[in-house]
Design an enzyme around this catalytic site. Sequence first.
Site, mmCIF file in Angstrom:
data_model
loop_
_atom_site.group_PDB
_atom_site.id
_atom_site.type_symbol
_atom_site.label_atom_id
_atom_site.label_comp_id
_atom_site.label_asym_id
_atom_site.label_seq_id
_atom_site.Cartn_x
_atom_site.Cartn_y
_atom_site.Cartn_z
ATOM 1 N N ASN A 103 -8.035 1.348 9.851
ATOM 2 C CA ASN A 103 -6.734 1.420 10.529
ATOM 3 C C ASN A 103 -7.010 1.256 12.014
ATOM 4 O OD1 ASN A 103 -5.723 2.068 8.028
ATOM 5 N ND2 ASN A 103 -5.284 4.213 8.503
ATOM 6 N N HIS A 159 -3.354 10.820 1.283
ATOM 7 C CA HIS A 159 -2.939 10.359 2.617
ATOM 8 C C HIS A 159 -2.360 11.579 3.353
ATOM 9 C CE1 HIS A 159 -1.365 6.790 5.137
ATOM 10 N NE2 HIS A 159 -1.012 7.874 5.801
ATOM 11 N N GLU A 192 6.928 10.294 11.197
ATOM 12 C CA GLU A 192 5.642 10.080 11.873
ATOM 13 C C GLU A 192 4.993 11.430 12.220
ATOM 14 O OE1 GLU A 192 3.652 7.627 12.155
ATOM 15 O OE2 GLU A 192 2.330 8.397 13.716
ATOM 16 N N TRP A 193 4.669 12.202 11.200
ATOM 17 C CA TRP A 193 3.929 13.454 11.353
ATOM 18 C C TRP A 193 4.519 14.319 12.476
ATOM 19 C CZ3 TRP A 193 2.039 13.500 6.830
ATOM 20 C CH2 TRP A 193 1.555 12.340 6.250
ATOM 21 N N TYR A 196 -5.397 0.641 15.874
ATOM 22 C CA TYR A 196 -4.208 0.623 16.735
ATOM 23 C C TYR A 196 -4.532 0.454 18.218
ATOM 24 C CZ TYR A 196 -1.432 2.306 12.768
ATOM 25 O OH TYR A 196 -0.798 2.416 11.557
ATOM 26 N N GLU A 221 -4.246 -0.707 8.047
ATOM 27 C CA GLU A 221 -3.074 -0.423 8.895
ATOM 28 C C GLU A 221 -3.257 -1.053 10.252
ATOM 29 O OE1 GLU A 221 -1.814 3.642 9.592
ATOM 30 O OE2 GLU A 221 -2.222 4.143 7.489
ATOM 31 N N ARG A 246 0.851 -1.195 0.000
ATOM 32 C CA ARG A 246 0.000 0.000 0.000
ATOM 33 C C ARG A 246 0.885 1.242 0.000
ATOM 34 N NH1 ARG A 246 -3.279 2.512 4.934
ATOM 35 N NH2 ARG A 246 -4.042 4.252 3.687
ATOM 36 N N GLU A 285 -7.863 8.186 6.398
ATOM 37 C CA GLU A 285 -8.146 8.810 7.695
ATOM 38 C C GLU A 285 -8.603 10.278 7.633
ATOM 39 O OE1 GLU A 285 -4.851 8.244 10.378
ATOM 40 O OE2 GLU A 285 -5.347 6.154 10.662
#
Length: 524
Positions: free
Chosen positions: A343, A155, A474-475, A345, A418, A110, A201
Amino acid sequence: MGFSSSLWLRTLLWEVMFLLPLLSPYHLLALSNSPFPTNNFILGTASSSYQYEGAYKSEGKGFSNWDNFTHGPGRSRIMDGSSGDIAVDHYHRYLEDIDLIDALKVNSHRFSISWARILPKGRFGEVNWAGIDFYNRLIDALLLKGIQPFVTLSHYDNPQELEDRYGGWLSPQSQDDFAYYADLCFKTFGDRVKYWITFNEPNIVVPMGYRSGIFPPCRCSSSLALVKCREGDSEKEPFVAAHNIILSHAAAVHIYRTKYQTKQRGTIGIVLQHEWYEPISNSTADKLATERARSFFFNWFLDPIMFGKYPTEMENILGSLLPKFSNKDKEKLKKGLDFIGINYYTAYYVKDCIYSTCKSKFGVSKTEGSYMKSGENNGIPIGEPTSFSWLNIYPEGMEKTITYVKNRYNNTPMFITENGYGEEDHPNFTLEEHRNDSKRIEYMEDHIEAMLAAIRKGADVRGYFAWSLLDNFEWIYGYTVRYGFHHVDYATLKRTPRLSASWYKQFIAKIKGTTGLEKLVQNT
Ligand code: NOJ
């Protein structure tokens, strides 16, 4: 940093254990039959353009909202003051990365297309053919190895030009731009791409960008947010931005269904983040608050696509703050989707804030649904705590999430797009310490088993993507959190497989040896 010979020996022994199922501490490796319902179940790896590609101004690429953010005052919000300018340089190293993907023997990967790389000024400028060429090469190289591209159109990153011209997602014009971009992608890549995701998202992009103002475009009412924003309205704008995103999804699906799908025979869906919510007590108020939390976080985006309307809880509370769908919009929304991407987590407890007072900056206002999330109840965490306050490990939430989505949306095909385990970076770790990620393996095994439990009870889940192939940007955490099957040394960009890479590879090899994980064949 060199390895001592005893460390090498330990690593070797550890890896040999993977090959001997009986000695392996990992249960999925000890299975004697494939647990998957079909042998074309997808097991893949996941990535995204801004977090991976780098080359932020190479070969005609335009500035994205994240380039703009990290090159402006937003930079100070990134924990380590970094940016995705170089990221993991996937733009230049994609062939090496495809070798890593191929070594795992996954059947899909992906990735997302950087909108600003192929349309630097949206529909107001030329196509950047160098960008198109990059994605053509990436797709072809994946297919050459039998790896299906699973492609996200948006994304988190979009061209800054559209923010500057008309305020991005706040304007209905964004729908035309997204439709134009999606059409170009279907036309150009759709002969080879069979899995399309419109958005990743949006239920994070919207609250972070327009409610708390933490992500670009950094809009909020400062009185309601943790940060100061120059402009915005946390109580109104999230609903406008979400509405335009939902209709942009509908426009893209409409184009795909009417112009391309019959010939290209692919599928199209959307990805949302799903946190599992448990009521903090048995009280009716907390149970209702939990339902509200689900609606205000997840169903907000899916209900319009699946049922043509916003969730009732939202309608009742928000009234005229919620934009209306015209008859024309409703017609477009009827084109729905082919699959739901999830996604997953973590999980939280939910407490009602209508009948009791809540002390929190998030969720508690009326326009957020009047609820409060907490990772613990009376000091007891919902799942195994980690070094991140937002991450308590709760694999049961995977099964419950899938079952919830199955029941609410009539068992529409689902993909776990994810799931993965982020670890705080330890700058002083040796490479060997970085490689020993047994916690990540345990996390993924437990979540895959929970997914399988839902499948056994009838959920139509068709694939699982591990986040992520490599450590990456990571953002707002920058490079301080590592999610990869492969460790990346950010000074040299060298990739080194972790134990989790061996584990995933062994797991896939095991399945291939039983009923078989098939390389998916192109169906055109
Ligand atoms: C979800 C996002 O899609 C991805 O970009 C992010 O890196 C992971 N979660 C981990 O936080």
